[in-house]
Design an enzyme around this catalytic site. Structure first.
Site, PDB file in Angstrom:
ATOM      1  N   GLY A   5       1.566   0.425   5.136  1.00 30.39           N
ATOM      2  CA  GLY A   5       2.574   0.678   4.095  1.00 30.39           C
ATOM      3  C   GLY A   5       3.845   1.363   4.564  1.00 30.39           C
ATOM      4  O   GLY A   5       4.918   1.141   4.006  1.00 30.39           O
ATOM      5  N   ASP A  42       3.837   6.120   3.103  1.00 30.50           N
ATOM      6  CA  ASP A  42       4.641   5.377   2.125  1.00 30.50           C
ATOM      7  C   ASP A  42       4.651   6.076   0.763  1.00 30.50           C
ATOM      8  O   ASP A  42       5.690   6.241   0.133  1.00 30.50           O
ATOM      9  CB  ASP A  42       4.141   3.924   1.995  1.00 30.50           C
ATOM     10  CG  ASP A  42       2.630   3.823   1.778  1.00 30.50           C
ATOM     11  OD1 ASP A  42       1.962   4.871   1.681  1.00 30.50           O
ATOM     12  OD2 ASP A  42       2.115   2.691   1.701  1.00 30.50           O
ATOM     13  N   VAL A  91       3.396   0.504  -7.793  1.00 28.31           N
ATOM     14  CA  VAL A  91       4.625  -0.089  -7.264  1.00 28.31           C
ATOM     15  C   VAL A  91       4.354  -0.876  -5.982  1.00 28.31           C
ATOM     16  O   VAL A  91       3.393  -0.596  -5.261  1.00 28.31           O
ATOM     17  CB  VAL A  91       5.706   0.988  -6.997  1.00 28.31           C
ATOM     18  CG1 VAL A  91       6.198   1.591  -8.300  1.00 28.31           C
ATOM     19  CG2 VAL A  91       5.191   2.086  -6.061  1.00 28.31           C
ATOM     20  N   ASP A 120      -0.232   9.768  -3.563  1.00 26.47           N
ATOM     21  CA  ASP A 120      -0.753   9.494  -4.906  1.00 26.47           C
ATOM     22  C   ASP A 120      -1.817  10.544  -5.218  1.00 26.47           C
ATOM     23  O   ASP A 120      -1.503  11.679  -5.559  1.00 26.47           O
ATOM     24  CB  ASP A 120      -1.293   8.061  -4.904  1.00 26.47           C
ATOM     25  CG  ASP A 120      -1.616   7.521  -6.283  1.00 26.47           C
ATOM     26  OD1 ASP A 120      -1.132   8.084  -7.263  1.00 26.47           O
ATOM     27  OD2 ASP A 120      -2.358   6.526  -6.376  1.00 26.47           O
TER      28      ASP A 120
HETATM   29  P1  IMP Z   1      -3.697   8.488  -2.049  1.00 28.77           P
HETATM   30  O1  IMP Z   1      -4.784   8.704  -1.031  1.00 28.77           O
HETATM   31  O2  IMP Z   1      -4.281   8.269  -3.425  1.00 28.77           O
HETATM   32  O3  IMP Z   1      -2.633   9.539  -2.045  1.00 28.77           O
HETATM   33  O4  IMP Z   1      -3.059   7.089  -1.743  1.00 28.77           O
HETATM   34  C1  IMP Z   1      -2.223   6.872  -0.718  1.00 28.77           C
HETATM   35  C2  IMP Z   1      -2.223   5.412  -0.320  1.00 28.77           C
HETATM   36  O5  IMP Z   1      -2.570   4.550  -1.423  1.00 28.77           O
HETATM   37  C3  IMP Z   1      -0.849   5.005   0.071  1.00 28.77           C
HETATM   38  O6  IMP Z   1      -0.688   5.130   1.447  1.00 28.77           O
HETATM   39  C4  IMP Z   1      -0.751   3.571  -0.374  1.00 28.77           C
HETATM   40  O7  IMP Z   1      -1.183   2.714   0.652  1.00 28.77           O
HETATM   41  C5  IMP Z   1      -1.693   3.451  -1.522  1.00 28.77           C
HETATM   42  N1  IMP Z   1      -0.991   3.527  -2.835  1.00 28.77           N
HETATM   43  C6  IMP Z   1      -0.947   4.540  -3.715  1.00 28.77           C
HETATM   44  N2  IMP Z   1      -0.192   4.248  -4.784  1.00 28.77           N
HETATM   45  C7  IMP Z   1       0.266   3.004  -4.554  1.00 28.77           C
HETATM   46  C8  IMP Z   1       1.134   2.138  -5.303  1.00 28.77           C
HETATM   47  O8  IMP Z   1       1.665   2.446  -6.373  1.00 28.77           O
HETATM   48  N3  IMP Z   1       1.390   0.924  -4.725  1.00 28.77           N
HETATM   49  C9  IMP Z   1       0.855   0.526  -3.534  1.00 28.77           C
HETATM   50  N4  IMP Z   1       0.061   1.305  -2.813  1.00 28.77           N
HETATM   51  C10 IMP Z   1      -0.239   2.536  -3.326  1.00 28.77           C
HETATM   52 MG    MG Z   2      -0.812   3.294   2.943  1.00 25.56          MG
END
Ligand code: IMP
Ligand code: MG
Length: 193
Positions: free
Chosen positions: A55, A111, A164, A114
């Site tokens: 990403g 990228d 997104v 979340d």
């Molecule tokens: P986290 O571990 O939930 O913080 O997620 C991080 C990873 O989830 C990012 O590096 C993205 O690859 C993916 N991700 C989180 N939200 C989105 C989104 O809205 N679109 C696409 N990929 C996302």
């Molecule tokens: Mg990622």
């Protein structure tokens, strides 16, 4: 080849985007600012830039071109989504760094932040390797869904809790080639989930 004709053609993704959230122009400004912030904090130091694949590839390419100190680049693959739009809650390191970061100044470029699971695991893992410093840069930040106790040192843009795609971000590996960040129509993923 007639380029004018080609430019008029629609892209495969055009009908799947509900709205543009971050324009190409804004992304250019954001990556310039992030590069400048990283440069200011690392004046006179040598940096290791860690790009979290896949990403972050496009954001990293744009940010590093705005970094003034010497930097090397390395890549990691981590995943917590496994093809859907909701995090699975656990993260897998599929490809590790080749660089020994002990004693080095490291900046991770992600990228999107979340739930924070991916970055908190990566940070924990990289801290074990005793870098001189470790900073986190997130192009996008969705604070509403944060579960893990983590925040980025450098944030491109805080966005609302919508799924997104574009500018490196995917849904099921597609849409990474969109030059802007857009909200994916729900109809696209409700078809396959
Ligand atoms: P986290 O571990 O939930 O913080 O997620 C991080 C990873 O989830 C990012 O590096 C993205 O690859 C993916 N991700 C989180 N939200 C989105 C989104 O809205 N679109 C696409 N990929 C996302
Ligand atoms: Mg990622």
């Amino acid at each position: 080849m007639n380029f004018r004709k080609i430019n008029k053609k629609k892209s495969a993704y055009d009908n799947d985007i509900a709205e543009v959230l971050v324009t190409e122009k804004e992304l250019k400004e954001i990556t310039k600012r992030l590069g400048e912030e990283i440069s200011c904090d690392h004046e006179g130091q040598e940096l290791v830039i860690v790009c979290v694949l896949r990403g972050s590839i496009i954001a990293t390419a744009d940010i590093v071109r705005n970094i003034r100190p010497h930097c090397t680049m390395d890549f990691m693959v981590a995943s917590s989504y496994f093809g859907g739009t909701e995090t699975s809650g656990s993260v897998l390191i599929k490809k590790d760094l080749e660089t020994d970061i002990k004693g080095k100044h490291v900046v991770i470029i992600e990228d999107i932040l979340d739930s924070g699971f991916t970055l908190s695991l990566l940070r924990k893992e990289l801290l074990k390797r005793e870098p001189a410093s470790l900073k986190i840069c997130a192009l996008l930040d969705k604070p509403e869904k944060r579960v893990a106790d983590i925040q980025a040192d450098y944030v491109g843009k805080v966005i609302e809790n919508k799924f997104v795609v574009g500018y490196g971000l995917d849904y099921d590996e597609k849409y990474r080639n969109i030059p802007y960040v857009g909200v994916l129509k729900e109809s696209v993923y409700s078809k396959s989930e």
